[in-house]
Design a protein around this motif. Sequence first.
Motif, mmCIF file in Angstrom:
data_model
loop_
_atom_site.group_PDB
_atom_site.id
_atom_site.type_symbol
_atom_site.label_atom_id
_atom_site.label_comp_id
_atom_site.label_asym_id
_atom_site.label_seq_id
_atom_site.Cartn_x
_atom_site.Cartn_y
_atom_site.Cartn_z
ATOM 1 N N TYR A 28 0.828 -1.202 0.000
ATOM 2 C CA TYR A 28 0.000 0.000 0.000
ATOM 3 C C TYR A 28 0.869 1.262 0.000
ATOM 4 O O TYR A 28 0.527 2.270 -0.627
ATOM 5 C CB TYR A 28 -0.929 0.013 1.209
ATOM 6 C CG TYR A 28 -2.223 -0.733 1.005
ATOM 7 C CD1 TYR A 28 -2.858 -0.755 -0.229
ATOM 8 C CD2 TYR A 28 -2.846 -1.406 2.061
ATOM 9 C CE1 TYR A 28 -4.044 -1.432 -0.423
ATOM 10 C CE2 TYR A 28 -4.043 -2.086 1.878
ATOM 11 C CZ TYR A 28 -4.636 -2.097 0.636
ATOM 12 O OH TYR A 28 -5.819 -2.763 0.445
ATOM 13 N N THR A 31 1.923 1.606 -3.682
ATOM 14 C CA THR A 31 0.948 1.610 -4.773
ATOM 15 C C THR A 31 -0.253 2.524 -4.520
ATOM 16 O O THR A 31 -1.095 2.680 -5.403
ATOM 17 C CB THR A 31 0.411 0.187 -5.035
ATOM 18 O OG1 THR A 31 -0.249 -0.288 -3.849
ATOM 19 C CG2 THR A 31 1.532 -0.773 -5.386
ATOM 20 N N ALA A 32 -0.331 3.105 -3.331
ATOM 21 C CA ALA A 32 -1.489 3.945 -2.989
ATOM 22 C C ALA A 32 -1.013 5.164 -2.197
ATOM 23 O O ALA A 32 0.124 5.191 -1.724
ATOM 24 C CB ALA A 32 -2.499 3.128 -2.176
ATOM 25 N N ASP A 91 -3.757 -8.327 -10.566
ATOM 26 C CA ASP A 91 -3.489 -6.893 -10.660
ATOM 27 C C ASP A 91 -2.230 -6.626 -11.482
ATOM 28 O O ASP A 91 -2.165 -5.657 -12.248
ATOM 29 C CB ASP A 91 -3.329 -6.293 -9.256
ATOM 30 C CG ASP A 91 -4.644 -6.240 -8.500
ATOM 31 O OD1 ASP A 91 -5.701 -6.366 -9.154
ATOM 32 O OD2 ASP A 91 -4.613 -6.078 -7.266
ATOM 33 N N LYS A 94 -2.980 -6.834 -15.132
ATOM 34 C CA LYS A 94 -3.784 -5.725 -15.643
ATOM 35 C C LYS A 94 -3.020 -4.412 -15.696
ATOM 36 O O LYS A 94 -3.378 -3.514 -16.461
ATOM 37 C CB LYS A 94 -5.021 -5.539 -14.756
ATOM 38 C CG LYS A 94 -6.005 -6.703 -14.801
ATOM 39 C CD LYS A 94 -7.147 -6.455 -13.835
ATOM 40 C CE LYS A 94 -8.118 -7.610 -13.816
ATOM 41 N NZ LYS A 94 -9.215 -7.397 -12.819
ATOM 42 N N THR A 95 -1.974 -4.291 -14.873
ATOM 43 C CA THR A 95 -1.257 -3.024 -14.758
ATOM 44 C C THR A 95 -0.276 -2.833 -15.903
ATOM 45 O O THR A 95 0.524 -3.711 -16.209
ATOM 46 C CB THR A 95 -0.491 -2.956 -13.415
ATOM 47 O OG1 THR A 95 -1.423 -3.142 -12.353
ATOM 48 C CG2 THR A 95 0.190 -1.608 -13.259
ATOM 49 N N ALA A 104 1.641 5.852 -10.772
ATOM 50 C CA ALA A 104 1.542 4.453 -10.352
ATOM 51 C C ALA A 104 0.605 4.272 -9.162
ATOM 52 O O ALA A 104 0.190 3.164 -8.851
ATOM 53 C CB ALA A 104 2.933 3.920 -9.987
ATOM 54 N N LYS A 105 0.277 5.353 -8.471
ATOM 55 C CA LYS A 105 -0.569 5.272 -7.296
ATOM 56 C C LYS A 105 -2.010 4.945 -7.674
ATOM 57 O O LYS A 105 -2.549 5.497 -8.641
ATOM 58 C CB LYS A 105 -0.537 6.598 -6.529
ATOM 59 C CG LYS A 105 0.842 7.001 -6.011
ATOM 60 C CD LYS A 105 1.277 6.132 -4.852
ATOM 61 C CE LYS A 105 2.586 6.628 -4.265
ATOM 62 N NZ LYS A 105 3.017 5.829 -3.103
ATOM 63 N N VAL A 106 -2.612 4.062 -6.909
ATOM 64 C CA VAL A 106 -4.004 3.679 -7.118
ATOM 65 C C VAL A 106 -4.792 4.098 -5.891
ATOM 66 O O VAL A 106 -4.400 3.791 -4.758
ATOM 67 C CB VAL A 106 -4.136 2.154 -7.328
ATOM 68 C CG1 VAL A 106 -5.597 1.766 -7.463
ATOM 69 C CG2 VAL A 106 -3.343 1.729 -8.562
ATOM 70 N N ASP A 107 -5.895 4.813 -6.118
ATOM 71 C CA ASP A 107 -6.697 5.292 -4.997
ATOM 72 C C ASP A 107 -7.532 4.141 -4.440
ATOM 73 O O ASP A 107 -8.382 3.593 -5.130
ATOM 74 C CB ASP A 107 -7.603 6.439 -5.455
ATOM 75 C CG ASP A 107 -8.215 7.177 -4.277
ATOM 76 O OD1 ASP A 107 -7.684 7.028 -3.160
ATOM 77 O OD2 ASP A 107 -9.215 7.887 -4.468
ATOM 78 N N VAL A 108 -7.265 3.776 -3.201
ATOM 79 C CA VAL A 108 -7.983 2.685 -2.528
ATOM 80 C C VAL A 108 -8.888 3.294 -1.454
ATOM 81 O O VAL A 108 -8.422 4.110 -0.649
ATOM 82 C CB VAL A 108 -6.994 1.701 -1.874
ATOM 83 C CG1 VAL A 108 -7.743 0.601 -1.133
ATOM 84 C CG2 VAL A 108 -6.057 1.110 -2.927
ATOM 85 N N ASP A 187 5.928 -7.119 -7.122
ATOM 86 C CA ASP A 187 4.526 -7.495 -6.927
ATOM 87 C C ASP A 187 4.335 -9.005 -7.083
ATOM 88 O O ASP A 187 3.572 -9.626 -6.327
ATOM 89 C CB ASP A 187 3.634 -6.752 -7.919
ATOM 90 C CG ASP A 187 3.422 -5.294 -7.518
ATOM 91 O OD1 ASP A 187 3.900 -4.919 -6.431
ATOM 92 O OD2 ASP A 187 2.805 -4.538 -8.281
#
Length: 206
Positions: A28, A31-32, A91, A94-95, A104-108, A187
């Motif tokens: 996290y 990536t977030a 994931d 798909k990335t 690269a950050k994904v909003d979780v 990952d």
Amino acid sequence: MMFLLSVAMIWAVACVTPGPNTLLIMRYCLTAPRQVAIVAAIGTITGTFCWGLAGWLGINVLFQAAPFAYLALKIVGGLYLVWLGLKIFLDVRKTRRVDDIGAAKVDVPLKTAYRMGLATNLANPKSALFVASLFAATMPAGTPFLYGLAAIAVMVAVSATYYTILIGLITHRTVAAAYLKAKKKIDLGVGMVFVGFGTKLLLSQR
């Protein structure tokens, strides 16, 4: 004082030992947004409180009296960790490659982060056995009631300190940039570790 110091030292070693909790927070972090990792850590610390309370109240006795309860928790926890690992693999597929750490950050959702942190901690019933063993080793018979609560508070404080340091280090731009260069491999490695932990839990005799 020596009792609480013993609890702190043993739990500190348990915290820094690499496991699903640490890997989830690290992922996290990378990536977030930072607040997602912080909330996930709070979820993990909540799990620590729950296992501490369970260990203090003698959940090991419950597992011995009702082995099916431990078996059920072990199966559910193992399947959850395997699912989490497989989800990371999906994931990764798909990335697409990105060259900027911001992109690269994904909003979780914060609720999801908290739930994931809590569930990942609670997924391993061996944590309860470890805590029960910790209390058995450090709390002799007749230990005052408040000592148990103090021990749980120490565990929570040690966990909070560890995750604060971890998040501070992993979210540093230098570390994040290095992660970006090897994102796919890291990952995949994290996914393999989750699947490995879950499979080991499912196949273990205890």
